[in-house]
Design a protein around this motif. Structure first.
Motif, PDB file in Angstrom:
ATOM      1  N   ARG A   1       0.828  -1.215   0.000  1.00 51.69           N
ATOM      2  CA  ARG A   1       0.000   0.000   0.000  1.00 51.69           C
ATOM      3  C   ARG A   1       0.864   1.267   0.000  1.00 51.69           C
ATOM      4  O   ARG A   1       0.523   2.255  -0.632  1.00 51.69           O
ATOM      5  CB  ARG A   1      -0.923   0.012   1.227  1.00 51.69           C
ATOM      6  CG  ARG A   1      -2.360  -0.317   0.877  1.00 51.69           C
ATOM      7  CD  ARG A   1      -3.298  -0.002   2.014  1.00 51.69           C
ATOM      8  NE  ARG A   1      -3.436   1.429   2.280  1.00 51.69           N
ATOM      9  CZ  ARG A   1      -4.049   2.292   1.484  1.00 51.69           C
ATOM     10  NH1 ARG A   1      -4.594   1.896   0.368  1.00 51.69           N
ATOM     11  NH2 ARG A   1      -4.124   3.566   1.804  1.00 51.69           N
ATOM     12  N   THR A   2       1.957   1.216   0.730  1.00 56.98           N
ATOM     13  CA  THR A   2       2.809   2.413   0.783  1.00 56.98           C
ATOM     14  C   THR A   2       3.258   2.797  -0.624  1.00 56.98           C
ATOM     15  O   THR A   2       3.195   3.967  -1.011  1.00 56.98           O
ATOM     16  CB  THR A   2       4.066   2.191   1.669  1.00 56.98           C
ATOM     17  OG1 THR A   2       3.704   1.416   2.792  1.00 56.98           O
ATOM     18  CG2 THR A   2       4.631   3.516   2.140  1.00 56.98           C
ATOM     19  N   PHE A   3       3.681   1.797  -1.381  1.00 61.61           N
ATOM     20  CA  PHE A   3       4.126   2.155  -2.728  1.00 61.61           C
ATOM     21  C   PHE A   3       2.944   2.469  -3.644  1.00 61.61           C
ATOM     22  O   PHE A   3       3.069   3.266  -4.585  1.00 61.61           O
ATOM     23  CB  PHE A   3       5.037   1.086  -3.342  1.00 61.61           C
ATOM     24  CG  PHE A   3       5.838   1.670  -4.475  1.00 61.61           C
ATOM     25  CD1 PHE A   3       6.889   2.543  -4.211  1.00 61.61           C
ATOM     26  CD2 PHE A   3       5.520   1.404  -5.796  1.00 61.61           C
ATOM     27  CE1 PHE A   3       7.604   3.137  -5.246  1.00 61.61           C
ATOM     28  CE2 PHE A   3       6.230   1.987  -6.843  1.00 61.61           C
ATOM     29  CZ  PHE A   3       7.285   2.856  -6.564  1.00 61.61           C
ATOM     30  N   SER A   4       1.792   1.884  -3.394  1.00 60.64           N
ATOM     31  CA  SER A   4       0.599   2.250  -4.176  1.00 60.64           C
ATOM     32  C   SER A   4       0.285   3.722  -3.963  1.00 60.64           C
ATOM     33  O   SER A   4      -0.106   4.430  -4.899  1.00 60.64           O
ATOM     34  CB  SER A   4      -0.601   1.404  -3.766  1.00 60.64           C
ATOM     35  OG  SER A   4      -0.293   0.045  -3.889  1.00 60.64           O
ATOM     36  N   ILE A   5       0.461   4.192  -2.724  1.00 58.53           N
ATOM     37  CA  ILE A   5       0.239   5.616  -2.432  1.00 58.53           C
ATOM     38  C   ILE A   5       1.254   6.462  -3.202  1.00 58.53           C
ATOM     39  O   ILE A   5       0.904   7.471  -3.817  1.00 58.53           O
ATOM     40  CB  ILE A   5       0.319   5.881  -0.907  1.00 58.53           C
ATOM     41  CG1 ILE A   5      -0.855   5.206  -0.199  1.00 58.53           C
ATOM     42  CG2 ILE A   5       0.332   7.379  -0.614  1.00 58.53           C
ATOM     43  CD1 ILE A   5      -0.770   5.198   1.326  1.00 58.53           C
ATOM     44  N   VAL A   6       2.517   6.006  -3.209  1.00 58.29           N
ATOM     45  CA  VAL A   6       3.550   6.714  -3.984  1.00 58.29           C
ATOM     46  C   VAL A   6       3.112   6.812  -5.445  1.00 58.29           C
ATOM     47  O   VAL A   6       3.166   7.885  -6.063  1.00 58.29           O
ATOM     48  CB  VAL A   6       4.910   5.971  -3.883  1.00 58.29           C
ATOM     49  CG1 VAL A   6       5.913   6.536  -4.890  1.00 58.29           C
ATOM     50  CG2 VAL A   6       5.466   6.052  -2.472  1.00 58.29           C
ATOM     51  N   GLN A   7       2.650   5.693  -5.988  1.00 60.27           N
ATOM     52  CA  GLN A   7       2.270   5.676  -7.407  1.00 60.27           C
ATOM     53  C   GLN A   7       1.069   6.582  -7.690  1.00 60.27           C
ATOM     54  O   GLN A   7       0.976   7.184  -8.775  1.00 60.27           O
ATOM     55  CB  GLN A   7       1.974   4.238  -7.870  1.00 60.27           C
ATOM     56  CG  GLN A   7       3.210   3.350  -7.974  1.00 60.27           C
ATOM     57  CD  GLN A   7       4.192   3.802  -9.033  1.00 60.27           C
ATOM     58  OE1 GLN A   7       4.782   4.886  -8.924  1.00 60.27           O
ATOM     59  NE2 GLN A   7       4.355   3.009 -10.076  1.00 60.27           N
TER      60      GLN A   7
END
Lengths: 818, 185
Positions: free
Chosen positions: A214-220
């Protein structure tokens, strides 16, 4: 994968974190290298170990295992602080402007927990995890992103303390490397630049695994990279058909096509539909899952045929129901088995005695079974558990069957790759010896159990007696002589169960028995049957789409729409409506996934996420069609452990407390197991080194297929442990030495590889050593025991708070010379 | 000429030069193609290992796999394979595989061979016995649950989609809820 392997070549920045494609998905590197060579893409690898992928990287950053959220949280802070996010995308396509309930509190306010935590239940009351609604029931928004209760400001506040200094201090990564990685990744917050990520079990196998992703989904979402060519969030899945087997619902929590399995309180179909069909008051949201009733009814029609009628709730009562709080996932299953509650067990094409975390517990659990059926190509550590190390066969009462299965070249059917492409494979030769294709074994069991119930009756025989099973010509006894897998594929695609005149979708007529063209044509009144709605469109009246071998590439992006077939509806990049601006023009015209043809009023390019016009036009819709609010979710109240990702230490770590939140060392919602086998330690001098398990190119999973392949076994003959030069020196260990690696749960021997690939890290003032072992080996083969045993003898019984995927990537060990 | 690897490389590099001179290379190409797979029947398969989905050409002669190689037509792998994919010849021709069903009785120290007929009948009988004994019609709250907790299943990402589909269908018709596989771990 949201995108495709081929699409990696369209990226400007490729982050590899929690994965090692050069080792484990080698051919995917072809596309990563193309991006580097043809676009000048940057490859960034973040890993505790300098891997084979790292060897090709433009930037490699070492990290302490299990601290990914700190690193990526720091990236989010960097993007926000430096104004590097893609503003138009964030404003229109995400929930960043939405206002959250003022009673919602962050871990910043409550020292490591969100509002609503109940320590007794180790769970949250989520009543404050919600948006403020306006008079129409739609979330209130602040398009200036300044309101302190808007998602954007809460996100900013949540990661306030994740500074580069803190990231370095907690992860052990050097500050200059952290900053360089942030700079490269954040450079893609522009319409004409995209970044992607390739991750695998290095992200999932943690107690905070879902939240890392999720953290990287937020980044994306902040960078506007989802839906774009060369973008997305890409899970490199571990097996040739693990995508397909998930799609087919071989998990406790999902039926086919991700329809949830019903629980006891879903007393009838109406209740089920009411509970699992999302509603929305957002007029511009497609809310695709509003179609749930069509999919669940068509599934019931597929499995119970004419017996399923509107009057009998389409045989909904035939579906088994878990109790509402009953979690039947992997670790729970073996816990139940260990406690003697499971009597009979099928291990079908899987070797849990080596693949299960805390294998000692798994192996002991097997010995409590009354009967065990193993279906495999080779005898293995599971089927022969009763004569394994420490077992006395005479005392083991388990009755065991080994059924030899045919290999993948001895049968016909489809497999689905990570990019959701289902490809058909053909039978080349007859099954080896007396082995049988799995489909035939399943058919035999179906038929024999059914016959027993026909003859003798027994407990609730209806679901067994009424199951549809029309997969080929039958013999005199009624048994199918040979299963035709194409007939199964057709049932999965779906068909009309009666004549439908003037179909509501296109006003055309369809005849009973005709294949449905796509899931758009499914109905909730019983006039369609469909085994798996996401595969609808894969085998139509036009034929087997999965067997196609067309090489056309109309977008020029390498999407190859006529090569096999991808779900859903042959869409190659999902969320592709986010790749265009609200007028329907591609953010990056040089990499247009789709674009709106204003003259003909239709989309061109990839199959769009629904035919509705672009957002700003009349009838326009929001891009994230699977989300009830139509936008990408930065705020994720659906998760068990919080709407924003938060760093918690792994169950086993070298520290007494969490450096960021003193109150909670570990994920406060992770389930803790309580048998005498479920030991764990932290900050314990007996087990001072962090260990990870991983894979090598030459082997696969528990090694069953590859240990029996002489060429491959010769290349990687036995278990090893990679140890950094500094630690080896400290311990007096040389490359080639036999060492004992032990955790509080188990131990095994391994051959030491002393290497500069793993460097000690400075973490919170301490020198931290990390080591790693492959988990491909087992006592059963090679026969002389020269391969060693499974590294899972060391790993803990604990899992991610959402998925219960075991935390096999971080645990504490000791190493001693023998 | 015996076609060693070295000679083959000579032909290949020569071919590049000659083809640019407009010389017909078909006979040389045909000769090369004759070597291993002449008269063999070709089918395609998808690699059974990782999830990239590389296509592989399988050549069969006299009912035996005689060669496997990367399929150049696939846009996914363009003919490339990793060491595992390149080794599936040895999976297809593997002397260590079990050729017939095996049975281990309670307390026994060795496997015994058993016929399919006997093995399948015994398993069907055990499924019924365990299911009937432990079937739960209603839970403690009186809700209808129609399930059996005493039988569990794990696997399998190694099966084809169609097999997975009928497997979940069968297991759920028996009432199983402990159904898991590789995707979880």
């Amino acid at each position: 994968m949201t995108n495709q392997y081929n699409d990696l070549k369209n990226s400007d920045v490729i982050l590899v974190m929690g994965g090692n494609p050069a080792e484990n998905h080698p051919v995917s590197m072809k596309w990563i290298m193309k991006a580097k060579e043809q676009r000048g893409a940057k490859l960034v690898v973040i890993d505790p170990r300098f891997t084979r992928t790292a060897a090709k990287a433009d930037l490699y950053v070492p990290i302490r295992s299990g601290t990914d959220i700190v690193f990526l949280g720091g990236l989010i802070k960097y993007i926000i602080d430096n104004n590097l996010y893609f503003k138009d995308y964030v404003l229109h396509y995400t929930d960043a402007p939405f206002l959250v309930d003022p009673n919602f509190k962050l871990p910043e306010d409550l020292d490591g927990e969100f509002s609503g935590y109940d320590p007794k239940k180790r769970a949250y009351d989520k009543s404050t995890w919600k948006f403020q609604l306006d008079e129409n029931g739609v979330p209130k928004k602040d398009m200036t992103l300044k309101d302190p209760n808007c998602v954007f400001q809460l996100l900013k506040k949540h990661f306030t303390r994740y500074t580069i200094d803190t990231v370095s201090n907690v992860t052990g990564a050097p500050k200059d490397k952290i900053e360089e990685a942030f700079k490269i990744l954040a450079s893609t917050g522009k319409p004409d630049r995209t970044a992607t990520v390739c991750y695998a079990m290095g992200w999932t196998q943690h107690t905070v695994g879902s939240q890392i992703i999720r953290t990287f989904s937020i980044v994306q979402l902040l960078l506007g990279n989802i839906g774009m060519a060369g973008g997305g969030v890409n899970a490199l899945r571990g097996e040739s058909n693990v995508q397909g087997s998930t799609d087919q619902g071989l998990l406790f929590h999902i039926l086919t096509g991700y329809n949830p399995t019903p629980v006891a309180s879903d007393v009838d179909l109406k209740t089920y539909i009411e509970k699992y069909t999302p509603k929305t008051k957002e007029p511009k949201s497609v809310n695709w899952l509003a179609n749930r009733p069509k999919y669940i009814v068509s599934y019931l029609k597929a499995i119970y045929g004419d017996k399923a009628t509107k009057e009998n709730d389409f045989c909904y009562s035939y579906l088994p129901k878990r109790d509402d709080t009953q979690n039947c996932s992997w670790l729970m299953l073996f816990d139940q088995m260990y406690q003697g509650n499971i009597k009979g067990f099928f291990a079908w094409g899987q070797n849990p005695a080596c693949s299960g975390a805390n294998s000692n517990k798994v192996r002991k659990a097997l010995s409590k079974l009354e009967w065990l059926v193993c279906v495999n190509l080779w005898d293995n550590e599971t089927s022969s558990f009763w004569k394994g190390p420490g077992m006395d066969p005479k005392n083991i009462k388990t009755e065991v069957f080994f059924l030899p299965a045919a290999s993948s070249v001895e049968k016909e059917g489809s497999v689905t790759n990570s990019g959701r492409i289902a490809q058909w494979r053909y039978k080349a030769v007859q099954p080896y010896g007396k082995s049988m294709p799995d489909a035939e074994i399943i058919n035999e069991l179906y038929f024999r159990v059914k016959k027993l119930y026909e003859k003798e009756k027994g407990a609730f025989p209806e679901p067994i007696l009424n199951l549809t099973w029309e997969y080929g010509e039958k013999d005199k006894t009624g048994k199918i002589k040979h299963v035709d897998t194409k007939l199964i594929a057709k049932e999965m695609n779906g068909y009309f169960t009666k004549d439908v005149n003037e179909h509501p979708v296109d006003k055309k007529s369809y005849k009973k028995g005709q294949q449905v063209p796509t899931f758009v044509f499914l109905l909730d009144d019983g006039s369609t049957a469909c085994g798996n709605w996401v595969y609808s469109g894969s085998f139509t009246d036009a034929g087997n789409m999965m067997a196609r071998r067309g090489k056309e590439d109309p977008t020029g992006l390498g999407l190859f729409p006529n090569w096999a077939w991808s779900w859903p509806v042959n869409r190659r990049i999902v969320y592709n409506r986010a790749s265009v601006d609200p007028q329907g023009n591609p953010w990056d015209p040089s990499r247009a996934v789709i674009k709106w043809d204003a003259v003909n009023k239709k989309w061109v390019g990839d199959v769009p996420d629904g035919p509705a016009p672009p957002l700003a036009l009349e009838g326009g819709k929001l891009p994230f069609i699977m989300k009830p609010l139509g936008v990408g979710a930065i705020f994720g109240p659906g998760l068990a452990d919080g709407p924003f990702p938060t760093h918690y230490e792994p169950l086993e770590c070298p520290f007494q407390e969490n450096p960021l939140y003193k109150k909670h060392r570990i994920n406060p919602t992770t389930k803790l197991f309580g048998t005498e086998e479920d030991l764990f330690v932290f900050c314990d001098t007996r087990y001072p080194y962090i260990a990870s398990t991983y894979r090598v190119t030459e082997h696969w999973q528990t090694g069953l297929m590859t240990r029996h392949t002489d060429w491959l076994l010769e290349l990687q003959p036995q278990i090893f442990v990679e140890i950094g030069t500094e630690l080896a020196k400290e311990k007096g260990i040389k490359s080639g030495d036999k060492v004992i690696v032990s955790s509080v749960r188990g131990k095994l021997w391994a051959i030491a590889i002393v290497t500069d690939r793993i460097k000690p890290l400075k973490v919170m003032g301490m020198t931290i050593h990390q080591v790693g072992l492959p988990w491909h080996y087992g006592w059963r083969w090679p026969k002389d025991g020269s391969g060693g045993d499974s590294a899972n003898l060391l790993t803990p019984t604990v899992g991610d708070a959402n998925t219960l995927t075991p935390e096999t990537k971080t645990f504490m060990v000791d190493i001693q010379k023998t | 000429m015996e076609l060693t690897r070295r000679n083959f490389l000579k032909i290949s590099s020569g071919a590049l030069l000659l083809s640019s001179l407009g010389i017909n290379l078909e006979p040389a190409k045909a000769y090369a193609a004759e070597l291993r797979t002449k008269g063999a029947k070709e089918t395609t398969t998808v690699c059974p290992y990782c999830s990239v989905g590389c296509s592989i050409i399988v050549s069969v002669k006299d009912g035996k796999v005689i060669n496997t190689e990367g399929d150049p037509d696939s846009p996914i792998n363009e003919g490339a394979l990793c060491p595992k994919g390149a080794s599936i010849y040895q999976m297809a021709n593997n002397p260590y595989r079990v050729t017939e069903p095996l049975y281990r009785a309670p307390g026994a120290t060795e496997w015994k061979k058993i016929s399919w007929e006997e093995a399948l009948n015994k398993i069907a009988r055990l499924v019924k016995k365990t299911r009937d004994k432990y079937f739960i019609t209603k839970n403690e709250k009186g809700q209808v649950v129609n399930r059996v907790d005493a039988i569990a299943h794990v696997g399998s990402a190694a099966l084809d989609n169609e097999e997975c589909y009928i497997l979940q269908k069968l297991l759920r018709s028996w009432g199983l809820v402990y159904i898991e596989h590789q995707a979880r771990i």
